[in-house]
Design a protein around this motif. Structure first.
Motif, PDB file in Angstrom:
ATOM      1  N   VAL A 192       0.857  -1.201   0.000  1.00  0.00           N
ATOM      2  CA  VAL A 192       0.000   0.000   0.000  1.00  0.00           C
ATOM      3  C   VAL A 192       0.889   1.244   0.000  1.00  0.00           C
ATOM      4  CG1 VAL A 192      -1.773   1.261   1.273  1.00  0.00           C
ATOM      5  CG2 VAL A 192      -1.883  -1.232   1.136  1.00  0.00           C
ATOM      6  N   GLY A 194      -8.636   0.371  -9.063  1.00  0.00           N
ATOM      7  CA  GLY A 194      -9.046  -0.875  -8.413  1.00  0.00           C
ATOM      8  C   GLY A 194     -10.075  -1.601  -9.265  1.00  0.00           C
ATOM      9  N   TYR A 250      -6.825  -0.644  -0.164  1.00  0.00           N
ATOM     10  CA  TYR A 250      -6.800  -0.531  -1.633  1.00  0.00           C
ATOM     11  C   TYR A 250      -7.985   0.287  -2.142  1.00  0.00           C
ATOM     12  CZ  TYR A 250      -3.137  -4.014  -1.494  1.00  0.00           C
ATOM     13  OH  TYR A 250      -1.956  -4.669  -1.241  1.00  0.00           O
ATOM     14  N   TYR A 292      -2.145  -8.149  -7.103  1.00  0.00           N
ATOM     15  CA  TYR A 292      -1.749  -7.079  -6.170  1.00  0.00           C
ATOM     16  C   TYR A 292      -0.364  -6.514  -6.444  1.00  0.00           C
ATOM     17  CZ  TYR A 292      -5.540  -8.828  -3.310  1.00  0.00           C
ATOM     18  OH  TYR A 292      -6.768  -9.204  -2.869  1.00  0.00           O
TER      19      TYR A 292
END
Lengths: 427, 440
Positions: A59, A74, A132, A245
């Motif tokens: 992150v 996202g 996220y 990710y």
């Protein structure tokens, strides 16, 4: 976790107490499921690290990218073309959908019989525990199933930046044209968001980055054909989950590294399961982090999972985008062509999916197929019956499972799965 | 097609069906005479005619096989195109509702469940699959279709459900894919839909053995549009206080516009119903004896509870005067325009409530609440129907904020009463009754 991360989460508006509880549960779950496996490849250490930092370092990296002027997008689905996002120097991340959270709060927004994946996305947002979703400059919702289609309207009221992409549900020339129109619209939206004009060179670069990621996963998949299995299904699933990710270039290198190690293991006939262990192919709904219940039950019952016919798996990653042509139009066509082959259950008719399950079962020498549907997921539950019939007519034993993210049915599932494994193991 | 089924079909159409219709009407008369509910006003005279029409439709369907091309169709599919080829159409959803009203839902669903179909799936789908697998139906027999015609404008489940039927009978499935309308309908979506119609025509010519007649198609569009407008006028009579009809009546009288859309009988029927309702309005006859509160219904009916609910609410002087569900067949068919048939058909069918955005639904509900002077809203969260049920909690909140309309959510299913809890529903409704009596 360091104080730096705590202040980062606070700045993102997370509920720190709830988030602590989530991370504690995730950490414990990970330990129980992954770290108890024996003889894991050394290359898995990287993926263990990624998961341990899934809400931390990763992150922070995204926030650093944002600070440098790049955007974070996202998404919930493999139909969102990462090539276009990469071409604009933005990052695409999969959003959290793999665990129940804030269910009571969610049920104030959604009917109880909504699938766990959609409820989870809402739970992470409403419970303020997903860094996220809070970091994303744009969230892309796509019209796959009815549940998502309708719930995006509700989600649109909870987040400031929802972009919705329509998808055809028939694979005709018209359907392809509709997908192309949608991808062009998405390209414009990404350009508007990032301020980057996507030209052919950028698009080629984007295609290359994502293709390399896919090629590494294809290499890993091929290595899973070996008997004894050089890597567990759980670890392979984890790699497929991290696909959504991680930084793509770093991810590609790490997958290739573990593949080198697996090749050496195979050469020595070294495995994580004994040679001849029953081999299972998983087919059905996607499994997002930390949805490891079913594979964990399967592999602790003595079988090894050799492939996933799933969006978090081969359905999502197979086929490359052929970088044909020199113009933006040509390259967009190539992206459409590649994604139009994804045989999601939303398409009618959808014979390619059944053919693919059969093909995978053969290629990976599976002794049986476990079809996994999330409870209330109409597309996959409904399609599970034709899949089962077709497989059984090809003499491939099949077990249909409907479950959710809860652990209440774990005992019952274990009994059914053990019986299934016993049956395929004694063939 | 051989001659024998054709002759049998004509014989049944001209002689057999009128006989059966007469008997159906008689049965209805006897029943009506026995079941006279006190809190309810006089029953609609038209009900007898409705019963005759629907009985005839299902009776004749048995003889259509081999005599006419037969299609099974989803409720939101653009049937007008099929009518131009003289298809005899059967609506499994309407048949499912019929089974639900006769409380056969669980029995028929169980047959599908026995073949592996999960209880979480739509109960219309399970009933229909159960009917296919067992041949059981309260209408005697359903004809084997030559083609299946499905559109995802009402839900996606119909696509899987019809795929099961197509596989079962090994017949073609024709799909009309309607992009969801998130903001407004754009050109690419219209082009996509029109292109699908163009591709369907040669396929329908092949299956039906009939040439496409634009003249006939336009006539069907005219009839369909006029019927939908007449249905709209029927519903509009409920704006009157007291309302001449309840929404429970409307749920039943909806059958022709769903199943016989584009046929002359539908227009003819709604004109007769409309004149009866207008007559009631002029005489001040209400559908319930003492209409004190006016309510709106959201979602498909709970078919097995129609009679009970009808009485329960009437006893409290509460009358349902509008519903998003019944309104659906009056709302968009008016877009149909014979001067631009394909494009207008695409608009009419893709802008239906379930394929349209939540803001549209909110505005529609606000308009209905104002026009029909609604005091409260009953929201049915239907286990079977995701497109209708997801978003209802937002609507509930927003309508309370904007119009201060009290509402209640009841969780149930359209036909499978195993998913219905009398206790839970009663508790919720009692709280709602108190709330509404206190003025919200």
């Amino acid at each position: 976790m360091s104080e730096e991360y705590r202040s980062m989460w606070k700045d993102l508006g997370l509920d720190l107490e709830a988030h602590d509880a989530l991370l504690a549960a995730l950490g414990q779950g990970y330990k129980d499921v992954f770290m108890t496996q024996e003889n894991r490849p050394k290359g898995m250490e990287y993926f263990d690290f990624v998961v341990s930092q899934v809400h931390g370092l990763r992150v922070k990296e995204l926030l650093d990218e944002k600070a440098a002027g790049r955007k974070v997008i996202g998404s919930f689905c493999v139909f969102v073309p990462e090539e276009i996002v990469r071409a604009a120097d933005a990052t695409l991340v999969g959003l959290c959908t793999g665990a129940d959270f804030a269910t009571e709060e969610v049920e104030k927004y959604l009917p109880r019989n909504t699938c766990a994946l959609i409820k989870s996305a809402f739970g992470f947002k409403l419970g303020k525990v997903c860094p996220y979703i809070e970091s994303a400059d744009m969230i892309v919702g796509e019209n796959t199933c009815d549940g998502k289609k309708k719930s995006y309207e509700t989600l649109g009221k909870l987040v400031p930046n929802l972009y919705v992409m329509d998808l055809p549900q028939v694979k005709t020339a018209g359907g392809r044209e509709l997908l192309r129109t949608e991808y062009l619209r998405f390209k414009t939206a990404v350009e508007d968001l990032t301020g980057v004009k996507i030209d052919a060179a950028r698009l080629k670069k984007g295609i290359e980055i994502v293709n390399n990621k896919r090629k590494a996963i294809h290499r890993l998949a091929k290595l899973r054909k070996a008997d004894p299995a050089a890597i567990s299904g759980l670890d392979a699933l984890l790699i497929n989950q991290v696909f959504f990710y991680d930084d793509p270039v770093r991810f590609t290198n790490s997958v290739n590294r573990i593949c080198d190690e697996l090749e050496a293991r195979i050469a020595k006939s070294e495995g994580v399961f004994p040679k001849g262990a029953p081999r299972v192919l998983l087919s059905g709904c996607p499994m997002a982090v930390p949805n490891w219940k079913l594979p964990w039950i399967i592999e602790t019952s003595g079988a090894v999972i050799v492939g996933e016919e799933s969006c978090v798996g081969e359905r999502g990653t197979r086929n490359l985008t052929e970088p044909k042509g020199e113009t933006v139009d040509d390259l967009m066509d190539a992206i459409v062509e590649r994604h139009f082959k994804v045989d999601c259950a939303i398409f009618t008719p959808n014979p390619d999916r059944i053919a693919h399950v059969k093909e995978m079962a053969g290629d990976y020498k599976a002794d049986g197929v476990i079809h996994y549907s999330l409870q209330f997921c109409q597309p996959y539950i409904m399609e599970s019956i034709p899949v089962e019939k077709e497989l059984e007519s090809a003499r491939i034993p099949t077990l249909r499972i409907e479950t959710d993210y809860g652990s209440e049915d774990a005992g019952q599932l274990k009994t059914r799965i053990q019986a299934f494994i016993e049956m395929i193991g004694s063939k | 097609m051989s001659i024998a089924p054709e002759i049998r079909y004509r014989f049944m159409k001209d002689i057999g069906a009128p006989l059966v219709m007469g008997m159906a009407g008689l049965k209805g008369k006897r029943k009506a005479a026995i079941k006279r509910d006190i809190p309810l006003g006089p029953p609609l005279k038209c009900s007898k005619r409705l019963k005759e029409i629907m009985t005839r439709h299902y009776f004749l369907s048995r003889y259509a096989e081999g005599a006419r091309p037969v299609a099974w169709v989803t409720s939101g599919a653009p049937v007008e195109l099929l009518r131009a080829f003289d298809f005899y159409t059967v609506y499994p959803e309407n048949h499912g509702a019929l089974c639900g009203a006769q409380k056969l839902g669980p029995e028929l669903c169980s047959i599908a469940e026995g073949h592996g179909y999960n209880q979480d799936l739509c109960s219309y789908a399970r009933i229909d699959i159960g009917v296919c697998l067992s041949g059981k139906t309260p209408v005697g027999r359903l004809p084997r279709p030559d083609i299946l015609f499905a559109s995802n404008n009402i839900c996606q489940t119909v696509m899987y459900w019809y795929r099961v039927l197509a596989h079962h009978w090994k017949i073609p499935l024709m799909v009309f894919d309607t992009p969801f309308n998130f903001v407004s309908l754009d050109r690419s979506a219209i082009t996509y839909m029109v292109r699908q119609f163009e591709e369907m025509i040669p396929e329908l010519e092949r299956i039906s053995g009939r040439k496409f007649s634009e003249k006939k198609f336009k006539e069907v569009l005219r009839l369909g549009k006029s019927s939908a407008m007449a249905w709209g006028e029927v519903l509009a009579t409920m704006k009157t206080v007291p309302s001449p009809m309840t929404i429970f009546d409307a749920f039943v009288h909806l059958a022709p516009i769903v199943s016989l859309r584009g046929l002359p009988v539908t227009l003819e029927y709604y004109n007769v119903l409309l004149s009866e309702l207008k007559d009631r309005v002029s005489k001040g006859i209400g559908a319930i004896v003492n209409e004190r509160k006016r309510l709106m219904w959201d979602n498909i009916a709970i078919w097995y509870k129609i009679r009970d609910f009808s009485r329960l609410f009437a006893e409290r002087g509460m009358n349902f005067v509008t519903a998003t569900y019944t309104n659906a067949w009056a709302e968009t068919i008016s877009y149909m325009d014979e001067r631009n048939p394909m494009e207008s058909l695409a608009k009419a069918y893709s802008l239906v409530i379930l394929n349209n955005n939540l803001d549209h639904r909110l505005k529609l509900m606000e308009r209905l609440i104002k026009e029909y002077q609604v005091d409260g809203l009953v929201i049915h969260s239907a286990r079977s129907c995701k497109p209708y049920s997801v978003g209802q909690y937002d609507l509930k909140r927003l309508l309370m904020e904007r119009l201060a309309v009290p509402s209640v959510v009841i969780e149930a299913d359209i036909t499978d009463f195993r998913a219905y809890s009398e206790e839970q529903t009663t508790t919720r409704l009692e709280a709602f009754f108190e709330n509404i009596e206190d003025g919200g």
